[in-house]
Design a protein around this motif. Structure first.
Motif, mmCIF file in Angstrom:
data_model
loop_
_atom_site.group_PDB
_atom_site.id
_atom_site.type_symbol
_atom_site.label_atom_id
_atom_site.label_comp_id
_atom_site.label_asym_id
_atom_site.label_seq_id
_atom_site.Cartn_x
_atom_site.Cartn_y
_atom_site.Cartn_z
ATOM 1 N N LEU A 145 0.804 -1.222 0.000
ATOM 2 C CA LEU A 145 0.000 0.000 0.000
ATOM 3 C C LEU A 145 0.838 1.273 0.000
ATOM 4 O O LEU A 145 0.287 2.369 -0.132
ATOM 5 N N GLY A 146 2.146 1.122 0.188
ATOM 6 C CA GLY A 146 2.999 2.302 0.231
ATOM 7 C C GLY A 146 2.766 3.149 1.463
ATOM 8 O O GLY A 146 2.869 4.378 1.414
ATOM 9 N N LYS A 147 2.462 2.497 2.591
ATOM 10 C CA LYS A 147 2.224 3.192 3.844
ATOM 11 C C LYS A 147 3.096 2.578 4.928
ATOM 12 O O LYS A 147 3.707 1.515 4.736
ATOM 13 N N SER A 148 3.144 3.236 6.079
ATOM 14 C CA SER A 148 3.930 2.688 7.184
ATOM 15 C C SER A 148 3.215 1.482 7.775
ATOM 16 O O SER A 148 1.996 1.340 7.670
ATOM 17 N N GLU A 149 4.000 0.615 8.431
ATOM 18 C CA GLU A 149 3.401 -0.555 9.065
ATOM 19 C C GLU A 149 2.437 -0.140 10.167
ATOM 20 O O GLU A 149 1.375 -0.739 10.334
ATOM 21 N N ALA A 150 2.788 0.915 10.894
ATOM 22 C CA ALA A 150 1.909 1.397 11.971
ATOM 23 C C ALA A 150 0.570 1.872 11.412
ATOM 24 O O ALA A 150 -0.491 1.600 11.985
ATOM 25 N N ALA A 151 0.623 2.574 10.290
ATOM 26 C CA ALA A 151 -0.614 3.062 9.672
ATOM 27 C C ALA A 151 -1.486 1.892 9.215
ATOM 28 O O ALA A 151 -2.717 1.920 9.353
ATOM 29 N N CYS A 152 -0.853 0.853 8.685
ATOM 30 C CA CYS A 152 -1.610 -0.312 8.222
ATOM 31 C C CYS A 152 -2.247 -1.054 9.399
ATOM 32 O O CYS A 152 -3.384 -1.516 9.303
ATOM 33 N N ARG A 153 -1.502 -1.177 10.492
ATOM 34 C CA ARG A 153 -2.069 -1.815 11.680
ATOM 35 C C ARG A 153 -3.295 -1.035 12.161
ATOM 36 O O ARG A 153 -4.313 -1.629 12.550
ATOM 37 N N GLN A 154 -3.201 0.272 12.133
ATOM 38 C CA GLN A 154 -4.310 1.098 12.590
ATOM 39 C C GLN A 154 -5.521 0.945 11.666
ATOM 40 O O GLN A 154 -6.670 0.844 12.133
ATOM 41 N N MET A 155 -5.276 0.893 10.347
ATOM 42 C CA MET A 155 -6.382 0.733 9.405
ATOM 43 C C MET A 155 -7.068 -0.615 9.587
ATOM 44 O O MET A 155 -8.299 -0.704 9.577
ATOM 45 N N VAL A 156 -6.270 -1.663 9.748
ATOM 46 C CA VAL A 156 -6.859 -2.989 9.926
ATOM 47 C C VAL A 156 -7.639 -3.048 11.234
ATOM 48 O O VAL A 156 -8.739 -3.613 11.291
ATOM 49 N N HIS A 157 -7.113 -2.424 12.281
ATOM 50 C CA HIS A 157 -7.809 -2.403 13.573
ATOM 51 C C HIS A 157 -9.153 -1.682 13.444
ATOM 52 O O HIS A 157 -10.183 -2.175 13.941
ATOM 53 N N ARG A 158 -9.156 -0.538 12.774
ATOM 54 C CA ARG A 158 -10.408 0.204 12.577
ATOM 55 C C ARG A 158 -11.405 -0.625 11.772
ATOM 56 O O ARG A 158 -12.600 -0.659 12.076
ATOM 57 N N ALA A 159 -10.894 -1.270 10.736
ATOM 58 C CA ALA A 159 -11.774 -2.077 9.897
ATOM 59 C C ALA A 159 -12.361 -3.239 10.689
ATOM 60 O O ALA A 159 -13.555 -3.536 10.579
ATOM 61 N N GLN A 160 -11.539 -3.874 11.504
ATOM 62 C CA GLN A 160 -12.029 -4.989 12.321
ATOM 63 C C GLN A 160 -13.139 -4.539 13.260
ATOM 64 O O GLN A 160 -14.132 -5.240 13.452
ATOM 65 N N GLU A 161 -12.965 -3.361 13.859
ATOM 66 C CA GLU A 161 -13.983 -2.854 14.772
ATOM 67 C C GLU A 161 -15.300 -2.615 14.039
ATOM 68 O O GLU A 161 -16.376 -2.851 14.592
ATOM 69 N N ARG A 162 -15.209 -2.140 12.802
ATOM 70 C CA ARG A 162 -16.421 -1.825 12.051
ATOM 71 C C ARG A 162 -17.169 -3.073 11.597
ATOM 72 O O ARG A 162 -18.391 -3.056 11.467
ATOM 73 N N VAL A 163 -16.441 -4.142 11.326
ATOM 74 C CA VAL A 163 -17.106 -5.326 10.784
ATOM 75 C C VAL A 163 -17.223 -6.466 11.784
ATOM 76 O O VAL A 163 -17.830 -7.485 11.489
ATOM 77 N N GLN A 164 -16.671 -6.294 12.990
ATOM 78 C CA GLN A 164 -16.583 -7.415 13.931
ATOM 79 C C GLN A 164 -17.934 -8.038 14.227
ATOM 80 O O GLN A 164 -18.088 -9.256 14.204
ATOM 81 N N GLN A 165 -18.941 -7.234 14.514
ATOM 82 C CA GLN A 165 -20.238 -7.785 14.869
ATOM 83 C C GLN A 165 -20.812 -8.602 13.719
ATOM 84 O O GLN A 165 -21.348 -9.686 13.916
ATOM 85 N N ASP A 166 -20.671 -8.082 12.509
ATOM 86 C CA ASP A 166 -21.229 -8.787 11.364
ATOM 87 C C ASP A 166 -20.395 -9.999 10.980
ATOM 88 O O ASP A 166 -20.913 -10.944 10.394
ATOM 89 N N ARG A 167 -19.120 -10.012 11.311
ATOM 90 C CA ARG A 167 -18.259 -11.138 10.949
ATOM 91 C C ARG A 167 -18.677 -12.422 11.654
ATOM 92 O O ARG A 167 -18.295 -13.510 11.247
ATOM 93 N N LYS A 168 -19.478 -12.304 12.714
ATOM 94 C CA LYS A 168 -19.967 -13.513 13.372
ATOM 95 C C LYS A 168 -20.819 -14.352 12.417
ATOM 96 O O LYS A 168 -21.023 -15.538 12.628
ATOM 97 N N ARG A 169 -21.328 -13.704 11.352
ATOM 98 C CA ARG A 169 -22.174 -14.424 10.414
ATOM 99 C C ARG A 169 -21.365 -15.294 9.451
ATOM 100 O O ARG A 169 -21.917 -16.114 8.756
#
Length: 295
Positions: A145-169
């Protein structure tokens, strides 16, 4: 005239093509757009200095990911004026003819999962998919992605929070999925309200995508009673004309609904704890062109 043998360059691209398409489709949700991205990647690959590349896969995945991000940004702006709810184009019988391509397209590809991904930004979606679905480590995601590893970790964490409830399906056993939908198929065909209700979760939702081309619901339909009435009313409105056919949509069991012998919609499902939690009805004819139009 003899057919020219494929070059090493073409063989490398052909081997990686299933993964490239899998990434592009999960990013964009439209087969033609994903194929355009892969074709653009091929043109860039064919004109590149390949001998200097340390990893053809990394180079091609980078190109496809960044092209997909750019295209998704444009698509998101266009979808703001889309008529009603936007659902991905369903892929009928996900099978690119090889075990490798089937493996790439298996797993978290279902329409319910793609619906949840729509709430992510293009960069978040790419980081989440590369890490959680395609199993790249964070250093690789950062490079792609051409970004820092820290930035990618933060993006994945945010994404996980947004989809976590629905991922149970997701991750439902295929046999259990197929068995439950077999019961629902029988109930929908017969119009037995009690049988339909018994298979629906209390918080079931129905999302319909007509794209302004055909009628669809302007709001998400919630609740057992409302969803049951929709299926029963369809039978009442078209007596003797409604046919449901089992199909594999995005690698998961689903239905095709025909009315008067003409394809009316493709139905995908979200399932949790042995009950149907989501029904995703694709009615936009532009998204049904890859499905047999007549019984």
């Amino acid at each position: 005239m003899p057919i020219a043998a494929p070059t090493d360059s073409a063989l490398v691209f052909s081997r990686l093509r299933p993964r490239l398409f899998a990434i592009a489709y999960r990013m964009l949700g439209v087969r033609a757009d994903a194929e355009d991205v892969v074709q653009d990647a091929w043109l860039r690959w064919d004109g590149s200095e390949q001998a200097a590349l340390q990893s053809p896969e990394a180079w091609l995945v980078t190109i496809v990911t960044r092209l997909s991000i750019d295209r998704l940004r444009v698509a998101k702006a266009e979808r703001e004026s889309y008529a009603g709810w936007w659902l991905p184009e369903p892929l009928l019988e996900v099978d690119e003819h090889t075990p490798e391509s089937q493996a790439e397209m298996a797993g978290e590809l279902g329409v319910a999962f793609m619906w949840v991904l729509e709430r992510l930004s293009p960069d978040e979606r790419a980081a989440f998919l590369l890490r959680q679905v395609f199993d790249y480590d964070y250093s690789e995601v950062a490079g792609l992605l051409g970004k820092s590893e820290a930035a990618c970790r933060q993006m994945v964490h945010r994404a996980q929070e947004r989809v976590q409830q629905d991922r149970k399906r997701f991750g439902v056993d295929q046999d259990a999925h197929r068995s439950l939908l077999g019961k629902f198929l029988d109930a929908a065909r017969s119009g037995q309200a009690a049988a339909i209700q018994a298979l629906l979760a209390a918080n079931v939702e129905l999302v319909s995508d007509g794209g302004g081309k055909v009628p669809s619901f302007p709001r998400i339909i919630h609740g057992i009673g409302a969803v049951t009435r929709l299926f029963c009313r369809t039978l009442d409105k078209y007596p003797g004309q409604v046919e449901y056919r089992s199909a594999t949509l995005n690698g998961e069991p689903g239905f095709l609904r025909y009315i008067g012998g003409q394809l009316e919609s493709a139905l995908a499902f979200g399932i949790q704890d042995g009950q149907i939690t989501g029904i995703y009805v694709v009615r936009n004819p532009d998204k049904l062109t890859g499905i047999p139009q007549h019984i």
